[in-house]
Motif scaffolding. Structure first.
Motif, PDB file in Angstrom:
ATOM      1  N   LYS A 154      13.441 -44.091  55.946  1.00  0.00           N
ATOM      2  CA  LYS A 154      12.080 -44.136  56.510  1.00  0.00           C
ATOM      3  C   LYS A 154      12.081 -44.763  57.906  1.00  0.00           C
ATOM      4  CE  LYS A 154       9.473 -42.513  53.156  1.00  0.00           C
ATOM      5  NZ  LYS A 154       8.710 -41.290  53.295  1.00  0.00           N
ATOM      6  N   ALA A 155      12.924 -45.757  58.122  1.00  0.00           N
ATOM      7  CA  ALA A 155      12.999 -46.403  59.436  1.00  0.00           C
ATOM      8  C   ALA A 155      13.529 -45.417  60.475  1.00  0.00           C
ATOM      9  CB  ALA A 155      13.882 -47.644  59.365  1.00  0.00           C
ATOM     10  N   LYS A 156      14.618 -44.752  60.136  1.00  0.00           N
ATOM     11  CA  LYS A 156      15.209 -43.775  61.059  1.00  0.00           C
ATOM     12  C   LYS A 156      14.236 -42.621  61.321  1.00  0.00           C
ATOM     13  CE  LYS A 156      19.565 -41.358  61.815  1.00  0.00           C
ATOM     14  NZ  LYS A 156      20.917 -41.131  61.293  1.00  0.00           N
ATOM     15  N   GLU A 157      13.569 -42.187  60.272  1.00  0.00           N
ATOM     16  CA  GLU A 157      12.579 -41.106  60.359  1.00  0.00           C
ATOM     17  C   GLU A 157      11.460 -41.444  61.348  1.00  0.00           C
ATOM     18  OE1 GLU A 157      10.154 -39.771  56.810  1.00  0.00           O
ATOM     19  OE2 GLU A 157      12.203 -39.400  56.082  1.00  0.00           O
ATOM     20  N   THR A 158      11.093 -42.710  61.413  1.00  0.00           N
ATOM     21  CA  THR A 158      10.030 -43.144  62.320  1.00  0.00           C
ATOM     22  C   THR A 158      10.392 -42.829  63.770  1.00  0.00           C
ATOM     23  OG1 THR A 158       9.379 -44.905  60.792  1.00  0.00           O
ATOM     24  CG2 THR A 158       8.657 -45.142  63.071  1.00  0.00           C
ATOM     25  N   ILE A 159      11.633 -43.116  64.148  1.00  0.00           N
ATOM     26  CA  ILE A 159      12.083 -42.848  65.519  1.00  0.00           C
ATOM     27  C   ILE A 159      12.114 -41.348  65.780  1.00  0.00           C
ATOM     28  CG2 ILE A 159      13.965 -43.129  67.180  1.00  0.00           C
ATOM     29  CD1 ILE A 159      14.801 -45.636  65.492  1.00  0.00           C
TER      30      ILE A 159
END
Length: 185
Positions: free
Chosen positions: A63-68
């Motif tokens: 989810k963190a990587k997806e945000t970027i």
């Protein structure tokens, strides 16, 4: 008797002198200790390393990587208001009427690399200790812009450091820092 009075006066003077020099020495030692503590505190106040940060999430979090990725995808698709929703407090100004032109200047951003560096992030500002969790990423991005004169250094290959935050356990990941960084090998 006269010698006794003079002797007592000399002895009293020596004791006063001795006490003064001890106090001076003690005060000097305190000042040196205080200066060392101030230097140490000022360094700690601005930046800290991974070993001192308990809120850096080392494990993978898609989810963190997806945000970027989503942020730059929204810019590519000209969905600026959606992109702005993914920004943390430090970057919210990007959505202000005077600043949105910088987001709109992105024509196309293509990731060549997006790597989680939370296990070795380098120095991180101590202000991030106020958040529930943080993750740090390194990105290599090729950027095409609409107006090269708006931000002359933006066109072409960009090396970026992203710091993502979670305000609390249930909040989404937000990009709170997106800054230029030297290439990582």
């Amino acid at each position: 008797m006269k010698h006794l009075i003079i002797g007592v006066m000399i002895l009293s003077s020596l004791l006063v002198f001795s006490a003064c020099s001890t106090t001076t020495k003690t005060n000097t030692e305190k000042k040196v200790t205080l200066n060392q503590e101030q230097k140490s505190t000022s360094v700690k106040a601005t930046e800290t390393s991974r070993s001192q940060k308990s809120n850096i999430i080392i494990s993978s979090d898609p989810k963190a990587k997806e945000t970027i990725v989503n942020f730059y995808q929204y810019l590519n698709e000209q969905k600026y208001h959606e992109a702005i929703k993914l920004l943390g407090p430090q970057l919210q100004f990007e959505g202000n009427p005077d600043n949105i032109k910088y987001l709109k200047n992105y024509k196309k951003a293509t990731f060549l690399e997006l790597k989680d560096i939370s296990d070795n992030p380098g120095l991180i500002d101590n202000g991030y200790s106020n958040y529930y969790a943080i993750k740090i990423y390194y990105g290599k991005i090729n950027v095409e812009v609409r107006d090269r004169n708006l931000v002359p250094t933006l066109e072409g290959m960009n090396y970026r450091k992203f710091i993502l935050i979670k305000k609390d356990k249930t909040s989404p990941w937000l990009i709170d820092t997106d800054e230029a960084t030297p290439p990582i090998k």
